[in-house]
Design a protein around this motif. Structure first.
Motif, mmCIF file in Angstrom:
data_model
loop_
_atom_site.group_PDB
_atom_site.id
_atom_site.type_symbol
_atom_site.label_atom_id
_atom_site.label_comp_id
_atom_site.label_asym_id
_atom_site.label_seq_id
_atom_site.Cartn_x
_atom_site.Cartn_y
_atom_site.Cartn_z
ATOM 1 N N LEU A 163 74.953 -55.400 42.549
ATOM 2 C CA LEU A 163 75.128 -55.844 43.932
ATOM 3 C C LEU A 163 73.834 -56.427 44.471
ATOM 4 O O LEU A 163 73.823 -57.476 45.118
ATOM 5 N N MET A 164 72.735 -55.742 44.214
ATOM 6 C CA MET A 164 71.448 -56.196 44.730
ATOM 7 C C MET A 164 71.063 -57.543 44.116
ATOM 8 O O MET A 164 70.557 -58.431 44.805
ATOM 9 N N ARG A 165 71.314 -57.705 42.834
ATOM 10 C CA ARG A 165 70.975 -58.959 42.178
ATOM 11 C C ARG A 165 71.846 -60.105 42.687
ATOM 12 O O ARG A 165 71.406 -61.241 42.752
ATOM 13 N N ALA A 166 73.087 -59.797 43.041
ATOM 14 C CA ALA A 166 73.983 -60.840 43.536
ATOM 15 C C ALA A 166 73.637 -61.265 44.952
ATOM 16 O O ALA A 166 73.842 -62.414 45.322
ATOM 17 N N GLU A 167 73.095 -60.342 45.753
ATOM 18 C CA GLU A 167 72.851 -60.640 47.161
ATOM 19 C C GLU A 167 71.405 -61.023 47.455
ATOM 20 O O GLU A 167 71.128 -61.763 48.395
ATOM 21 N N SER A 168 70.452 -60.529 46.664
ATOM 22 C CA SER A 168 69.037 -60.781 46.934
ATOM 23 C C SER A 168 68.614 -62.122 46.369
ATOM 24 O O SER A 168 68.983 -62.485 45.249
ATOM 25 N N PRO A 169 67.822 -62.884 47.124
ATOM 26 C CA PRO A 169 67.427 -64.218 46.689
ATOM 27 C C PRO A 169 66.342 -64.211 45.635
ATOM 28 O O PRO A 169 65.457 -63.368 45.638
ATOM 29 N N GLY A 170 66.421 -65.172 44.722
ATOM 30 C CA GLY A 170 65.376 -65.320 43.715
ATOM 31 C C GLY A 170 65.943 -65.420 42.316
ATOM 32 O O GLY A 170 67.079 -65.029 42.057
ATOM 33 N N PRO A 171 65.156 -65.927 41.376
ATOM 34 C CA PRO A 171 65.626 -66.079 39.999
ATOM 35 C C PRO A 171 65.812 -64.760 39.272
ATOM 36 O O PRO A 171 66.547 -64.681 38.311
ATOM 37 N N LEU A 269 47.013 -60.272 44.139
ATOM 38 C CA LEU A 269 46.205 -61.475 43.926
ATOM 39 C C LEU A 269 46.645 -62.242 42.683
ATOM 40 O O LEU A 269 46.424 -63.454 42.578
ATOM 41 N N LYS A 270 47.285 -61.546 41.730
ATOM 42 C CA LYS A 270 47.749 -62.194 40.503
ATOM 43 C C LYS A 270 49.028 -63.007 40.738
ATOM 44 O O LYS A 270 49.419 -63.790 39.874
ATOM 45 N N SER A 271 49.667 -62.827 41.892
ATOM 46 C CA SER A 271 50.945 -63.494 42.150
ATOM 47 C C SER A 271 50.758 -65.004 42.271
ATOM 48 O O SER A 271 50.224 -65.513 43.258
ATOM 49 N N GLU A 272 51.195 -65.733 41.265
ATOM 50 C CA GLU A 272 51.105 -67.190 41.300
ATOM 51 C C GLU A 272 52.019 -67.768 42.376
ATOM 52 O O GLU A 272 51.701 -68.784 42.997
ATOM 53 N N GLU A 273 53.164 -67.124 42.594
ATOM 54 C CA GLU A 273 54.093 -67.597 43.617
ATOM 55 C C GLU A 273 53.459 -67.530 44.997
ATOM 56 O O GLU A 273 53.566 -68.468 45.792
ATOM 57 N N ALA A 343 61.058 -70.568 50.773
ATOM 58 C CA ALA A 343 60.104 -69.463 50.792
ATOM 59 C C ALA A 343 60.026 -68.796 49.424
ATOM 60 O O ALA A 343 60.498 -69.341 48.430
ATOM 61 N N CYS A 344 59.436 -67.607 49.382
ATOM 62 C CA CYS A 344 59.285 -66.871 48.127
ATOM 63 C C CYS A 344 60.578 -66.151 47.759
ATOM 64 O O CYS A 344 61.383 -65.797 48.622
ATOM 65 N N ALA A 345 60.751 -65.899 46.482
ATOM 66 C CA ALA A 345 61.845 -65.047 46.025
ATOM 67 C C ALA A 345 61.628 -63.640 46.577
ATOM 68 O O ALA A 345 60.493 -63.208 46.761
ATOM 69 N N GLY A 346 62.709 -62.947 46.877
ATOM 70 C CA GLY A 346 62.575 -61.587 47.394
ATOM 71 C C GLY A 346 62.178 -61.525 48.848
ATOM 72 O O GLY A 346 61.857 -60.453 49.363
ATOM 73 N N SER A 347 62.203 -62.680 49.540
ATOM 74 C CA SER A 347 61.937 -62.716 50.978
ATOM 75 C C SER A 347 63.259 -62.917 51.701
ATOM 76 O O SER A 347 64.322 -62.915 51.084
ATOM 77 N N THR A 348 63.205 -63.121 53.014
ATOM 78 C CA THR A 348 64.435 -63.418 53.745
ATOM 79 C C THR A 348 64.642 -64.919 53.889
ATOM 80 O O THR A 348 65.583 -65.360 54.541
ATOM 81 N N LEU A 352 65.160 -73.478 47.490
ATOM 82 C CA LEU A 352 65.120 -73.252 46.048
ATOM 83 C C LEU A 352 64.311 -72.015 45.690
ATOM 84 O O LEU A 352 64.570 -71.348 44.703
ATOM 85 N N LYS A 353 63.325 -71.700 46.464
ATOM 86 C CA LYS A 353 62.344 -70.621 46.298
ATOM 87 C C LYS A 353 61.128 -71.142 45.520
ATOM 88 O O LYS A 353 61.251 -71.908 44.557
ATOM 89 N N VAL A 354 59.967 -70.713 45.968
ATOM 90 C CA VAL A 354 58.707 -71.158 45.374
ATOM 91 C C VAL A 354 58.630 -70.766 43.901
ATOM 92 O O VAL A 354 58.110 -71.518 43.068
ATOM 93 N N SER A 355 59.182 -69.598 43.554
ATOM 94 C CA SER A 355 59.119 -69.155 42.157
ATOM 95 C C SER A 355 59.891 -70.091 41.247
ATOM 96 O O SER A 355 59.463 -70.376 40.121
#
Length: 485
Positions: A163-171, A269-273, A343-348, A352-355
């Motif tokens: 359910l979470m994967r279907a509703e939450s944004p991001g790859p 800091l390692k987050s490239e996205e 915006a970023c994946a996992g945001s609101t 397309l999402k930056v990732s």
């Protein structure tokens, strides 16, 4: 396909949505608007009866739950709660046509912010509240909320990660903790905390209490429904600046805030996205500021409006402080490009999402290198980790379907006879959950002039964009309803 399980999840979703309508009903009672209070009471009663029937006839001990149930449950739940969520607007008579009311609430739940209304201020406070609160509900996701707070939902859903994967944004979506319920609670805890902080800062700037809550809901959900016809234009520079900052904050992957609480600064800091997100936003603000500086009294004022509009469009919020339709073509072109980035994946945020953009760029680079060095093994990495081929293929497939839907939607709504600029920006703004586009659907325009067919197409685009296409497309596949696994 476990149909009874789908029925229980849908029933719980509708029931919870109806419970949230108690607040606008109370506002209507306090304002002495008996007719509006009855419209909410009637809608709540219908939703309660519908939920009771679904839950009664969907009783089963079978807890089998796979990815196809997750996609189907998400798609059906969002459609049904939208159909019911439109009723208060329709029953109250403030949006007299049901198609228009449906368009408005789908825009709310999907955090799009596109509106058919030409005079927002004519709405009653209860409907303004419900309109804005729908952004907040849709921002993090109703099913994620169910997993966090409703024990029955966790029992029903079984492996709720589907359910979470279907509703939450991001790859890709994973759990922050070993337990899914804790992950859902952490996400909503962070969401509530940031929303509360936004309300506090707005109140400190002198914004009325009702306005503060409505604007904060629109900011948190990156939705953009305003309660004034000028959107954010009538508020002070301080209040506009607060919204600018919080729009950017809600566009960040929420898992990074969890890492911040754990003081894992190196991982952040390692987050490239995140770095690309900040880089795109900062570069866009600088370029637009330089381009529009001659239109305002000072460079600071130009920077202020550029920062607000870049934050609003990139995070797919859709608020406005000025009519950016009057800006030079260069600035509008940058804003149009940002509509796709998102915006970023996992945001609101939407888009397309930056990732995905980052993965696509890395895939292009790998393809070029493979052409130059066919025998060398080329690996795509993100944040120091190898990206598997399945993820890369899924991103490519998503982009392909994304382009096809954009093109087909554009062709269909072109039957209404409006300009190419209006139609392409309308489809782009709705599919990427942004709200305002350009020309007739710009910052000072609306979608009320479109035909019923076009409104339904654009509403479908909003749902497809918010749920990232596949949870709705799988409903059309015969394999989804097959008993075979």
């Amino acid at each position: 396909m476990n149909v009874k399980l789908l029925g229980r999840i849908t029933g719980l979703t509708v029931l919870l949505t109806g419970m949230f309508m108690l607040v606008p009903m109370l506002i209507a009672v306090l304002d002495g608007e008996d007719a509006n209070a009855l419209s909410y009471a009637g809608t709540i009663a219908l939703m309660a009866a519908f939920s009771a029937l679904l839950l009664f006839f969907s009783r089963s001990r079978d807890r089998t739950f796979y990815a196809q149930e997750g996609f189907a449950a998400t798609g059906i739940s969002w459609i049904v709660m939208s159909l019911f969520g439109a009723l208060p607007f329709y029953f109250s008579g403030e949006i007299p046509r049901y198609i228009d009311a449906l368009f408005e609430i789908v825009s709310g739940f999907t955090t799009t912010g596109a509106s058919i209304l030409s005079n927002v201020e004519a709405l009653s406070r209860c409907n303004l509240y419900w309109r804005s609160f729908s952004h907040w509900l849709g921002g993090m996701g109703m099913l994620v909320f169910l997993l966090a707070v409703v024990p029955e939902a966790r029992k029903t859903a079984g492996s709720g990660i589907h359910l979470m994967r279907a509703e939450s944004p991001g790859p890709s979506v994973g759990k922050l903790t070993p337990h899914l319920r804790q992950t859902a609670m952490i996400l909503y805890g962070l969401y509530i905390l940031l929303t509360a902080l936004c309300i506090v800062f707005l109140l400190l700037g002198g914004m009325p209490v009702f306005d503060s809550f409505c604007i904060a809901f629109g900011t948190a959900g990156t939705g953009g429904f305003a309660i004034r016809n000028s959107s954010m234009g009538e508020y002070s520079l301080y209040l506009q600046s607060v919204v600018t900052v919080f729009m950017l904050l809600f566009g960040v992957n929420f898992s990074l805030y969890y890492l911040l609480l754990l003081r894992q600064f190196k991982s952040i800091l390692k987050s490239e996205e995140l770095r690309l997100y900040i880089g795109i936003a900062g570069g866009s603000i600088l370029l637009i500021t330089l381009n529009i500086s001659g239109m305002y009294k000072s460079v600071y004022e130009a920077f202020h409006h550029a920062a607000f509009q870049v934050s609003s469009i990139m995070t797919t919020t859709g608020f406005a402080t000025v009519d950016f339709e009057q800006w030079p073509a260069f600035s509008k072109s940058i804003l149009f490009a940002l509509m796709f980035v998102g915006a970023c994946a996992g945001s609101t945020g939407g888009g397309l999402k930056v990732s995905r953009v980052l993965l696509l760029l890395k895939s292009i680079r790998r393809t070029i290198r493979k052409a130059l060095h066919p025998r060398r093994v080329q690996i795509v990495r993100m944040d120091g980790r190898v990206v598997d081929e399945e993820t890369s293929n899924n991103v490519n497939a998503y982009l392909a379907v994304y382009c096809v839907i954009l093109l087909l939607s554009f062709i269909v709504i072109s039957l209404d006879g409006y300009s190419i600029g209006t139609n392409i920006s309308a489809v782009t703004a709705c599919f990427n959950n942004i709200g305002p586009g350009f020309e007739l659907v710009g910052a000072t325009g609306n979608y009320g002039h479109y035909s019923d067919l076009s409104k339904l197409v654009l509403a479908a685009d909003m749902l497809l964009g918010r749920l990232e296409i596949f949870p709705l497309l799988v409903l059309l596949s015969p394999d989804t309803w097959s008993r075979k696994r």
